[in-house]
Design an enzyme around this catalytic site. Structure first.
Site, PDB file in Angstrom:
ATOM      1  N   ILE A 406       0.829  -1.203   0.000  1.00 14.76           N
ATOM      2  CA  ILE A 406       0.000   0.000   0.000  1.00 14.76           C
ATOM      3  C   ILE A 406       0.863   1.251   0.000  1.00 14.76           C
ATOM      4  O   ILE A 406       0.533   2.248  -0.647  1.00 14.76           O
ATOM      5  CB  ILE A 406      -0.945  -0.060   1.214  1.00 14.76           C
ATOM      6  CG1 ILE A 406      -1.943  -1.218   1.026  1.00 14.76           C
ATOM      7  CG2 ILE A 406      -1.691   1.257   1.415  1.00 14.76           C
ATOM      8  CD1 ILE A 406      -2.584  -1.700   2.299  1.00 14.76           C
ATOM      9  N   ASP A 407       1.986   1.216   0.698  1.00 14.64           N
ATOM     10  CA  ASP A 407       2.873   2.372   0.771  1.00 14.64           C
ATOM     11  C   ASP A 407       3.426   2.709  -0.607  1.00 14.64           C
ATOM     12  O   ASP A 407       3.384   3.863  -1.051  1.00 14.64           O
ATOM     13  CB  ASP A 407       4.009   2.064   1.745  1.00 14.64           C
ATOM     14  CG  ASP A 407       4.465   3.287   2.521  1.00 14.64           C
ATOM     15  OD1 ASP A 407       3.826   4.347   2.412  1.00 14.64           O
ATOM     16  OD2 ASP A 407       5.462   3.187   3.254  1.00 14.64           O
TER      17      ASP A 407
END
Length: 666
Positions: A406-407
């Site tokens: 997600i980062d």
């Protein structure tokens, strides 16, 4: 290959890697006449030139990912176990390990850190394999320190597993990890999807190793590493039965009894299922998850099940491990735990764009093309918790389709938005898929973890087996902040999921005004991530949370104008916000202060001046300190490109202003 000196690679293709030594270039002259703005412009231009000169022709950037010598020691142990050791590799690895030893005989896990027992044991054993003698002064110092700190019995489980492979430790004295774990449904406690993806990929092959309990003939004894060689593992008392530790200790004893009576057909079927799970997750480049530890244990597990070293799966796996090797100019061989091209490329793109490089500059377009080619559009393990969510996102590495994170996805979207691409429809489609995937990966509490949604079970950390690092992936402030910032820049400031993320971040602020840093060191990283996200999402700079953060950053600024935070802050509250100034941490603090409207403040002026004064003539910065984390405290990382991309981003935003104003769409 010849290693470069900046933490980037000049050779094309994902096999390239670089050395980790700083350059010998002297620092640039300090700003004169108090002209901080002009100094920032000059420093930014030198940094732009440096980054552009180190972009790969394919469009990506990748700096060294420096960790500690356990990677190198375990590589030698793997080769010894498989019978594929060779003199050149052994000599080169030993050269590096030997060079990292501290004066007291120990090895640390980060620059300037204390000696660490398990790391020292593994390094010692690797040097014994390379031919170093116990009576050699550097070896006897290490052995003496190991004994004084508890000996092998006090080391972590993973170290003792490696020793058990050669009979240096008894398998009965290790926590049990049955392969039948593979059959637990995803709703059942302690199923494999309760573990973070990095732990899951390691645990599944280790269940096979635990069941097989192999022992290769040891080439020497290790009696000198025990406090008492006659009693290498003195028994200790059990925790109270009513405590969590006591419950899981007794569960482990029950599993040891089960190991002796496990039905053979069930055990064989479980190991076959685990092997199938492993093979299905091998990446196109032969690795597993793009990281070294799961690859090592997967190769051992499959080998124990009869996979020949010439089997395509095994051959590809071993070749992938060779691509983690960095050959230095001095002949040393260094193993990276992972490689970070997607992360480095999106951060470099953001830095260059924010520093004023035209949006249609060929370097940025090449970077965007490469990132678009790395998009992951198939489902991975994350779909166990989100089965109806459509895929779309990016991983950290060259090859890791099973575990987009997600980062990276949030930062890639932010990077792509800064590029004027000749095929905007391609960009829009990729961003739409990734944005929707990111929204769908929000956890129940309103925040985001790195790889999975709602990976918050408390049980895995209780297992006696899990005595090292993080084994779950709960939401963190830094990842959540990057997602909120991305959603704000996508015009989704008022989206309900964005607002829940903002509320979670506000609730997570520490009383001192800072935020905890999960993936970077530490509160400086967390605060440097959160403040720009909150202001992008529409919080006014006068908001009490923003003002508290500003006051904290001003309070912990060093006398030289920079910021630094030692890794000890994860263990010692007195170290929070304190440490030698580094380029990356100074930049994180500046990004927060600039987003908070402090551009004309004294703290920002001093921080910008510090970056300009410490920059080298070639546009780079030196940074021996570790400012990244794999696991807070337990596994630390020096990302060699951090010292380049974050200072340039801060300088660029100081000169050109904030890149976007948060849009107020839904």
């Amino acid at each position: 290959m010849t290693a470069t000196t900046d933490g980037s690679t000049g050779a094309p293709g994902p096999r390239a890697a670089a050395a980790s030594e700083p350059t010998d270039t002297p620092p640039a002259p300090p700003p004169t006449g108090g002209d901080t703005f002009s100094a920032a412009e000059r420093a930014a231009q030198r940094s732009i030139d440096f980054l552009l000169a180190h972009q790969d022709p394919q469009g990506w950037w990748k700096g060294d990912l420096e960790t500690n010598v356990t990677m190198d020691a375990e590589d030698l142990l793997l080769r010894q176990f498989l019978g594929i050791q060779d003199e050149k590799t052994t000599h080169a690895a030993a050269l590096f390990i030997r060079g990292e030893q501290r004066d007291d005989g120990t090895w640390a896990t980060f620059y300037g850190g204390p000696g660490e027992l398990s790391t020292t044991i593994e390094a010692y054993v690797a040097l014994r394999l390379a031919g170093d003698r116990p009576e050699d002064p550097h070896m006897s110092r290490a052995a003496e320190w190991i004994r004084a700190h508890g000996g092998i019995s006090a080391s972590r489980v993973f170290t003792r597993i490696w020793l058990a492979l050669f009979g240096w430790w008894n398998w009965d004295d290790l926590p049990e990890l049955p392969p039948e774990l593979i059959y637990l449904p995803s709703w059942f406690p302690l199923n494999i999807y309760d573990f973070g993806c990095w732990a899951r990929q390691t645990i599944v092959p280790l269940t096979i190793v635990s069941a097989k309990r192999p022992v290769r003939p040891a080439p020497f004894a290790l009696d000198e590493l025990h406090k008492d060689a006659r009693h290498p593992n003195p028994p200790g008392p059990l925790a109270p039965a009513a405590s969590w530790d006591g419950i899981f200790q007794r569960l482990d004893k029950a599993l040891h009894r089960y190991h002796k009576v496990a039905p053979r057909p069930l055990r064989r079927a479980a190991m076959s299922s685990a092997a199938r799970w492993i093979v299905e997750r091998q990446e196109n480049d032969g690795c597993w998850g793009g990281i070294q530890p799961p690859a090592v244990y997967s190769i051992i597990a499959l080998h124990l099940l009869g996979y020949d070293l010439q089997h395509p799966v095994m051959r590809a796996g071993l070749e992938s491990l060779d691509r983690f090797a960095v050959w230095r100019d001095d002949g040393a061989r260094v193993i990276e735990a992972c490689q970070s091209p997607v992360w480095d490329t999106c951060l470099a793109t953001i830095a260059l764009a924010d520093a004023g490089l035209p949006a249609d500059h060929p370097a940025l377009v090449r970077a965007a093309d490469w990132m678009l080619g790395e998009e992951i559009v198939k489902k991975g393990d994350w779909a166990v918790r989100r089965p109806r969510l459509a895929p779309g996102g990016w991983a950290f590495e060259f090859h890791n389709d099973n575990y987009p994170d997600i980062d990276d996805t949030a930062e890639v979207i932010l990077a792509l938005r800064r590029v004027r691409h000749p095929d905007p429809s391609h960009v829009e489609a990729a961003i739409a898929r990734a944005g929707n995937w990111t929204l769908g990966m929000q956890s129940k509490n309103g925040a985001w973890g790195a790889f999975d949604a709602d990976n918050t079970s408390r049980f895995p950390n209780r297992l006696p087996f899990c005595d090292f690092g993080e084994v779950i992936d709960p939401p963190s402030a830094d990842v959540t902040a990057h997602v909120v910032e991305m959603l704000a820049h996508e015009g989704r400031s008022h989206h309900p999921r964005t607002r829940r993320g903002v509320e979670w971040l506000l609730a997570e602020q520490e009383p001192n005004g800072a935020w905890f840093g999960r993936w970077g060191v530490n509160y400086v990283y967390g605060t440097g991530s959160v403040v720009p996200a909150l202001t992008a999402a529409g919080l006014p700079t006068a908001h009490p949370a923003i003002r508290r953060a500003v006051r904290w950053l001003e309070a912990v600024q060093n006398d030289d104008g920079g910021w630094g935070e030692d890794l000890r802050s994860y263990r010692d509250a007195s170290a929070i916000g304190h440490g030698a100034s580094t380029a990356s941490q100074t930049a994180w603090a500046l990004l927060a202060l600039l987003a908070a409207g402090e551009r004309d403040g004294k703290a920002v002026e001093r921080g910008i001046a510090h970056l300009a004064e410490t920059q080298r003539e070639d546009g780079s910065w030196d940074e021996p300190y570790f400012t990244g984390t794999g696991f807070p405290w337990d596994f630390s990382i020096n990302y060699h490109l951090y010292r380049q991309v974050f200072p340039l981003t801060a300088l660029g935003r100081y000169v050109h202003g904030e890149p976007f104003a948060g849009r107020n769409g839904g």
